[in-house]
Design an enzyme around this catalytic site. Structure first.
Site, PDB file in Angstrom:
ATOM      1  N   ASP A  96      -5.869  -7.465   1.792  1.00 48.38           N
ATOM      2  CA  ASP A  96      -5.218  -6.159   1.880  1.00 48.38           C
ATOM      3  C   ASP A  96      -5.710  -5.340   0.678  1.00 48.38           C
ATOM      4  O   ASP A  96      -6.415  -5.838  -0.198  1.00 48.38           O
ATOM      5  CB  ASP A  96      -3.687  -6.296   1.910  1.00 48.38           C
ATOM      6  CG  ASP A  96      -3.039  -5.047   2.547  1.00 48.38           C
ATOM      7  OD1 ASP A  96      -3.717  -4.003   2.644  1.00 48.38           O
ATOM      8  OD2 ASP A  96      -1.859  -5.108   2.949  1.00 48.38           O
TER       9      ASP A  96
HETATM   10  C1  NOJ Z   1      -2.310  -1.517   2.946  1.00 50.02           C
HETATM   11  C2  NOJ Z   1      -1.507  -2.029   4.100  1.00 50.02           C
HETATM   12  O1  NOJ Z   1      -0.661  -3.080   3.673  1.00 50.02           O
HETATM   13  C3  NOJ Z   1      -2.362  -2.526   5.252  1.00 50.02           C
HETATM   14  O2  NOJ Z   1      -1.510  -2.803   6.339  1.00 50.02           O
HETATM   15  C4  NOJ Z   1      -3.404  -1.514   5.620  1.00 50.02           C
HETATM   16  O3  NOJ Z   1      -4.164  -1.981   6.708  1.00 50.02           O
HETATM   17  C5  NOJ Z   1      -4.282  -1.270   4.406  1.00 50.02           C
HETATM   18  N1  NOJ Z   1      -3.470  -0.735   3.333  1.00 50.02           N
HETATM   19  C6  NOJ Z   1      -5.438  -0.321   4.693  1.00 50.02           C
HETATM   20  O4  NOJ Z   1      -5.013   0.973   4.822  1.00 50.02           O
END
Ligand code: NOJ
Length: 762
Positions: free
Chosen positions: A289
């Site tokens: 993430d």
């Molecule tokens: C953080 C989020 O937790 C995740 O779900 C998302 O896909 C990513 N950012 C990318 O934007």
């Protein structure tokens, strides 16, 4: 009439028919792919390899802190092989052109958060789940993939399959709620929808199962918080949906921010390698993430980027999202022999395989087509489907003779959620064009203004809390504050209500009040909106409360005082039309909750599949498991939802009262539409294993049917139960069964069921 066909069979059949329309590609030949990739890896420098493990955000759209500027230079230099937050053929082409200027011309992968639709926005996942319509949920993923791929994308960060039981957590809106079994079905349907029959079809994208793992179990519902749970709870409740998505062929996985058993997921070798790859056989690549590797310094498992970078790649994390840790540390780690070149090559191979399977090496511009973008995005067919799915997602929580509304007379549409397009598409509607969304007011006007007089008053701001307003608006909240004072707004609304025959009162949350980094400790309708509600109810006019929100709210007072309540979540582009269809009875609501609504925050976590405890609740015995100040029961249980008609259940019978492991048990029930409208019922089947070597939940969902029933009609339903449905994880984490007594329940929701018993013998 008898319905004996399993829903999954129906889904599969429909899925196939739908996919056959897609452009097909010859099957990838593994040997050919392997030879191609072997050859390419041999040619790559360590810097070029690291580039393939580096994912950077473009500046078109940013979904977190920007760690590294100058991503264009990185692409040109072969230091960045993957981009997210960039879409549209024109923009994506520019970036792909840059990749084509690099020494090895390895195409870029373009990822994006296509969560509940790309441009045509569908209900938020928690809302969509209320439809219990797996075929429709698969189709919404297919439509999202088609639009995304037509807009230059080939990878979505979806499905989010985190089981969640704490509505304080803002991201509860991104998943399907509290139930594991249902979670596995939806996870698989979503992967099939995004990826189609085979990667490389121009209307499919890579799915990314997230957030691996257990993100939905963060303590106290506070985003990014700690997770701590037993291995049994992991295996029994939280892990199955990820596994189901992987079994359905998900090409990629995203690591979660939280820790798992004391080790952040992004450094957790047991999770990422032993379980995911060795036990489950996952062959794709794992991406972190957003900056999750860097954040392991704060977690306290490494002192610097060098250390956490080593932890991540050695745990099995292939790609670094936006953290640039691999970019800055991996070469030195390899030079220092902290990471082997074989480990790097393996991760690079996984990324290249995904690109190969997408057909990007054949044609880097395969998903970049200006004509497709104009023809396939936000088509009227997609909008029509979005409207239908939105209607299916609405849950009627209460109705004392107000709904459906009669066409005619004067309808007052009141409330801060009545005239907002932005809120209708919810959060994580990243590329969604909210200016094209239909507000509740517009939907009602469109449906009824030919025959009824439609009045409108805002009545209240969404919030009066200045601090919260500022926080939300700093982050794209789009919440406007009226120039009139709160009292003046209410006065105006009361006057408007006074002229009407019925009031549609649109209250709830703004879209930014749920989602990432949007946890709430108090999950009520904001106080100032409650003041409006009380004033409107005091007029004595019939009121329909139409709720927009992304999580269960505490609605005890509302349930007691408001005659009709519709839960409409954030329904997407066609929200207003769908709500109007339900309000005026053109569509009879059939949605059912896939998450428990508590009476108050103190009851959280509250979910239907709880355990009995050694002191189950007894109102006459002080020393039993209960509260002094609130019942144990929720306000609205899992599986709950009303209809304009009524259903009754009768003749619950079992094909046998004793079964052996190889047997199939048939559970039959008759469902009758006893009301005055045609409608659809979601009939649910639960089981309970009464005695086990480990304690078992009071109820576990194991099947459902969504059945249309004409007024007065009855249907016999047959559910098939097999040994798989009776298995569980024992204390050694074996997936097993134990002979003994079981209960089986069938009914309209998890709390209102008929029951029977059977025995499983050796
Ligand atoms: C953080 C989020 O937790 C995740 O779900 C998302 O896909 C990513 N950012 C990318 O934007």
């Amino acid at each position: 009439m008898k319905i004996v066909k399993q829903l999954s069979t129906i889904t599969a059949a429909l899925g196939l028919a739908f996919f056959s329309l897609a452009q097909s590609r010859p099957a990838n030949n593994d040997a050919k792919m392997n030879a191609f990739i072997d050859d390419l890896i041999k040619k790559m420098t360590i810097e070029e390899k690291i580039g393939q493990l580096n994912l950077l955000t473009s500046d078109m759209d940013v979904t977190g802190p920007t760690m590294r500027e100058g991503y264009r230079q990185d692409i040109l230099a072969g230091r960045c092989g993957n981009i997210f937050n960039a879409y549209s053929p024109q923009y994506v082409r520019k970036l792909q052109d840059m990749a084509m200027q690099t020494r090895l011309k390895i195409p870029l992968l373009f990822g994006y958060d296509v969560i509940h639709g790309h441009k045509t926005i569908f209900p938020i996942p928690l809302g969509e789940a209320s439809s219990w319509d797996l075929e429709a949920m698969q189709r919404s993923a297919t439509v999202a993939a088609t639009e995304a791929a037509a807009d230059g994308l080939n990878w979505t960060y979806s499905p989010m399959v985190d089981i969640a039981r704490d509505p304080r957590w803002g991201r509860i809106d991104e998943g399907v709620g509290e139930d594991t079994w249902l979670g596995t079905k939806v996870a698989a349907a979503k992967v099939r929808g995004y990826q189609g029959e085979q990667l490389g079809q121009v209307n499919s994208v890579l799915a990314c199962v997230k957030h691996f793992a257990l993100y939905g179990a963060i303590q106290a519902g506070r985003d990014y918080n700690t997770v701590d749970m037993s291995r049994r709870a992991m295996f029994e409740t939280y892990l199955p949906p990820y596994k189901a998505a992987i079994d359905a062929g998900a090409a990629t996985v995203m690591s979660s921010f939280n820790e798992v058993d004391g080790i952040p997921a992004t450094a957790n070798k047991w999770l990422m390698t032993d379980l995911l790859r060795n036990q489950w056989g996952f062959k794709g690549f794992v991406v972190t993430d957003y900056t999750a590797i860097n954040e392991m310094i704060q977690h306290g498992v490494g002192a610097n980027e060098y250390e956490v970078g080593a932890l991540a790649i050695n745990a099995g994390i292939d790609m670094d999202m936006q953290g640039s840790v691999y970019y800055s540390q991996l070469k030195k780690l390899v030079d220092d022999k902290k990471v082997s070149m074989a480990t790097v090559d393996q991760s690079v191979r996984r990324v290249l395989e995904a690109k190969y399977k997408l057909g990007l090496f054949d044609d880097p511009y395969r998903y970049i087509n200006d004509e497709r973008a104009t023809k396939e995005i936000m088509t009227s067919a997609n909008r029509e489907f979005a409207r239908d799915l939105a209607r299916k997602s609405i849950v009627l929580l209460k109705n004392q003779g107000v709904l459906p509304l009669k066409m005619g007379g004067t309808v007052a549409v009141i409330g801060p959620l009545a005239n907002t397009k932005r809120d209708m598409i919810g959060n994580w509607s990243a590329a969604g064009d909210w200016s094209k969304a239909v507000s509740i007011l517009d939907g009602i006007r469109g449906k009824a203004s030919h025959a009824a007089n439609i009045l409108y008053a805002k009545g209240a701001n969404i919030l009066e809390d200045k601090v919260l307003l500022q926080k939300l608006n700093q982050n794209g909240g789009n919440i406007s504050v009226d120039s009139l004072s709160p009292d003046a707004l209410i006065k105006q609304a009361v006057e408007t209500a006074g002229k009407a025959d019925v009031v549609v009162l649109a209250l709830g949350e703004s879209q930014g009040m749920t989602g990432e980094a949007a946890s709430r400790s108090n999950i009520n309708i904001p106080e100032n909106q409650q003041a409006l509600m009380r004033a409107i109810l005091a007029t004595g006019k019939p009121v329909v409360l139409v709720l927009s929100n992304g999580r269960p709210l505490t609605l005890e007072w509302e349930n007691e005082h408001v005659p009709a309540i519709l839960e409409t979540w954030f329904l997407g582009t066609e929200a207003g039309n769908a709500i109007a269809d339900v309000l005026f009875g053109d569509y009879n609501p059939a949605g059912k909750l896939t998450i428990t609504f508590p009476r108050n925050v103190g009851q959280i976590p509250i979910y239907y599949s709880a355990k009995n405890t050694g002191r189950p609740m007894d109102p006459n015995n002080k020393y039993t498991s209960k509260y002094l100040d609130v019942p144990n029961t929720p306000l609205y249980p899992f599986g709950y939802g009303l209809s304009y008609t009524a259903f009754s259940y009768s003749n619950l019978t079992l094909s046998k009262t004793e079964i052996r492991p190889a047997d199939k048990l048939q559970v039959k029930v008759t469902v009758t539409n006893t009301g005055n409208y045609d409608g659809e019922e979601i009939a649910q089947l639960y089981i309970r294993d009464l005695v086990g070597s480990v304690t078992r939940p009071l109820k576990e969902l194991r099947g459902f049917y969504k059945v249309p029933l004409k007024k007065g009609e009855s249907k016999d339903l047959t559910f098939d139960l097999t040994l798989e449905d009776l298995k569980f994880y024992d204390s050694n984490l074996n997936w097993t069964y134990e002979p003994g007594d079981f209960q089986v329940f069938v009914g309209t929701n998890s709390a209102d069921v008929k029951e029977a018993k059977f025995k499983l013998v050796k």
